[in-house]
Write an enzyme that holds these catalytic residues in place. Sequence first.
Site, short mmCIF file in Angstrom:
data_model
loop_
_atom_site.label_atom_id
_atom_site.label_comp_id
_atom_site.label_asym_id
_atom_site.label_seq_id
_atom_site.Cartn_x
_atom_site.Cartn_y
_atom_site.Cartn_z
N ARG A 109 1.05 -1.23 0.23
CA ARG A 109 0.19 -0.03 -0.06
C ARG A 109 0.97 1.28 -0.03
O ARG A 109 1.56 1.46 0.93
CB ARG A 109 -1.01 -0.09 1.09
CG ARG A 109 -1.92 1.22 1.54
CD ARG A 109 -3.01 1.40 2.31
NE ARG A 109 -3.89 0.65 1.81
CZ ARG A 109 -5.31 0.72 2.31
NH1 ARG A 109 -5.39 1.42 3.23
NH2 ARG A 109 -6.34 0.12 1.42
N HIS A 136 -7.01 0.85 -6.86
CA HIS A 136 -7.33 0.02 -5.55
C HIS A 136 -7.97 -1.22 -6.26
O HIS A 136 -9.05 -1.64 -6.06
CB HIS A 136 -8.59 0.56 -4.73
CG HIS A 136 -8.23 -0.04 -3.09
ND1 HIS A 136 -7.45 -1.05 -2.91
CD2 HIS A 136 -8.85 0.44 -2.25
CE1 HIS A 136 -7.65 -1.54 -1.52
NE2 HIS A 136 -8.76 -0.59 -1.06
N ASP A 231 -17.49 7.12 -2.28
CA ASP A 231 -16.29 6.98 -1.35
C ASP A 231 -15.90 8.37 -1.09
O ASP A 231 -16.47 9.47 -1.25
CB ASP A 231 -15.02 6.39 -2.66
CG ASP A 231 -13.54 6.32 -1.75
OD1 ASP A 231 -14.03 6.23 -0.53
OD2 ASP A 231 -12.63 6.34 -2.20
N CYS A 271 -16.70 1.75 -0.34
CA CYS A 271 -15.36 0.83 0.09
C CYS A 271 -15.15 0.85 1.48
O CYS A 271 -14.49 -0.14 2.07
CB CYS A 271 -14.22 0.99 -0.61
SG CYS A 271 -13.79 2.84 -0.51
N ARG A 299 -13.85 -8.66 0.86
CA ARG A 299 -12.54 -8.49 0.42
C ARG A 299 -11.53 -9.81 1.05
O ARG A 299 -10.76 -9.98 0.41
CB ARG A 299 -11.88 -7.10 1.51
CG ARG A 299 -12.43 -6.06 1.18
CD ARG A 299 -12.02 -5.39 -0.24
NE ARG A 299 -10.46 -5.50 -0.31
CZ ARG A 299 -9.81 -4.40 0.08
NH1 ARG A 299 -10.12 -3.36 0.60
NH2 ARG A 299 -8.37 -4.36 0.11
N1 CP Z 1 -11.64 -0.30 1.71
C1 CP Z 1 -10.17 -0.19 2.35
O1 CP Z 1 -9.10 -0.64 1.54
O2 CP Z 1 -10.11 -0.05 3.65
P1 CP Z 1 -8.88 0.03 4.56
O3 CP Z 1 -8.13 1.43 4.19
O4 CP Z 1 -9.61 -0.30 5.94
O5 CP Z 1 -7.98 -1.16 4.00
N1 NVA Z 2 -9.90 6.63 -1.82
C1 NVA Z 2 -9.72 6.17 -0.34
C2 NVA Z 2 -9.91 4.90 -0.28
C3 NVA Z 2 -9.66 4.26 1.03
C4 NVA Z 2 -9.90 2.97 1.02
C5 NVA Z 2 -8.24 6.63 -0.12
O1 NVA Z 2 -7.41 6.49 -0.86
O2 NVA Z 2 -8.08 6.73 1.04
#
Ligand code: CP
Ligand code: NVA
Length: 316
Positions: A109, A136, A231, A271, A299
């Site tokens: 990430r 994502h 989102d 999400c 997930r």
């Molecule tokens: N939706 C998602 O990726 O959540 P997290 O940021 O908690 O991993």
């Molecule tokens: N768009 C958001 C998604 C989190 C899962 C972010 O990148 O923070």
Amino acid sequence: MLRARKQDFISIVDAGKKIEALINNALKLKNEARSRSGHMKSRPFRGKQVAMIFEKHSTRTRVSFEVACDHLGCNAIFLGSGELQLGRGESIEDTGIVLSRYVDCIVYRAFEDAAVRRLAAAASVPVINALDDMEHPCQALADMMTIKEKFGKYRGLKMAYVGDGNNVCNSLMLACAMLGMNFTAACPHGYEPPQSISQLAASISMDTKCRMEIIEDPKLAVKGADAIYTDVWTSMGQEKEANEREKVFSAYQVNRELVSGAKPGAIVMHCLPAHRGQEITADVIDGQQSVVFEQAENRLHTEKAVLLWLLKGSTR
Ligand code: CP
Ligand code: NVA
């Protein structure tokens, strides 16, 4: 002996024609998990190691991958980026090469998509994008699995995404194009998905014969929609823009009135994490049409399907 080039999962399009099989496998794994508290009988990846580098916070992605690894019999090693030498200036390339000597897969990430691609180019083991600024893909797989569970198909359905044309929107748009589901995004001017993504989605949709559009009007977007998705307005890393974004997105809230403009019984998706009262109202996200916790559960099942796909045959 010649070894096949390793497969990464950086963009949802990396799943290619396998996308539907991945989702179907996740549905199967979900069924099986119910009867065996999650664990696979064979523990196919016993002895394998998965490194998980996280530059940003996470609840779902981190925990679902760790639990998926346990169910598959392999070990997950969580590495907050600040604890790695990466945080003190060691190069991404050296990190990728070194980790490949110890582990069978790297989940990453990152703030920048370029960082994930650099790691993947240097690593000799599969790299999974656990969210970056462009995409994502793991989330999109779980989202499309949820659609399949609810409707049993993609063709002829309409997804309306309302809000920021961000990483989640990008992967969702591409996933809809790949699976033949019509997709309309309503985004304020200047907050649309990047052209590289919308053009790619448009070209994929020519083959799968569905409609991709990006407009500004959320009411128009939800018209005839089977699913409404939103989102956060401010993604991780954009915190300095939060005040400005709250103003720009104020007309893009998913509330009861907006939902009433979609098909009766349309599902509402997010999400997570969510900000009730901003991008979505509490009555909608906690209401009957919301499937957000199914998405979150899915997930786990899709992470397992992705690991099974990428680690099968790994011989490090
Ligand atoms: N939706 C998602 O990726 O959540 P997290 O940021 O908690 O991993
Ligand atoms: N768009 C958001 C998604 C989190 C899962 C972010 O990148 O923070």
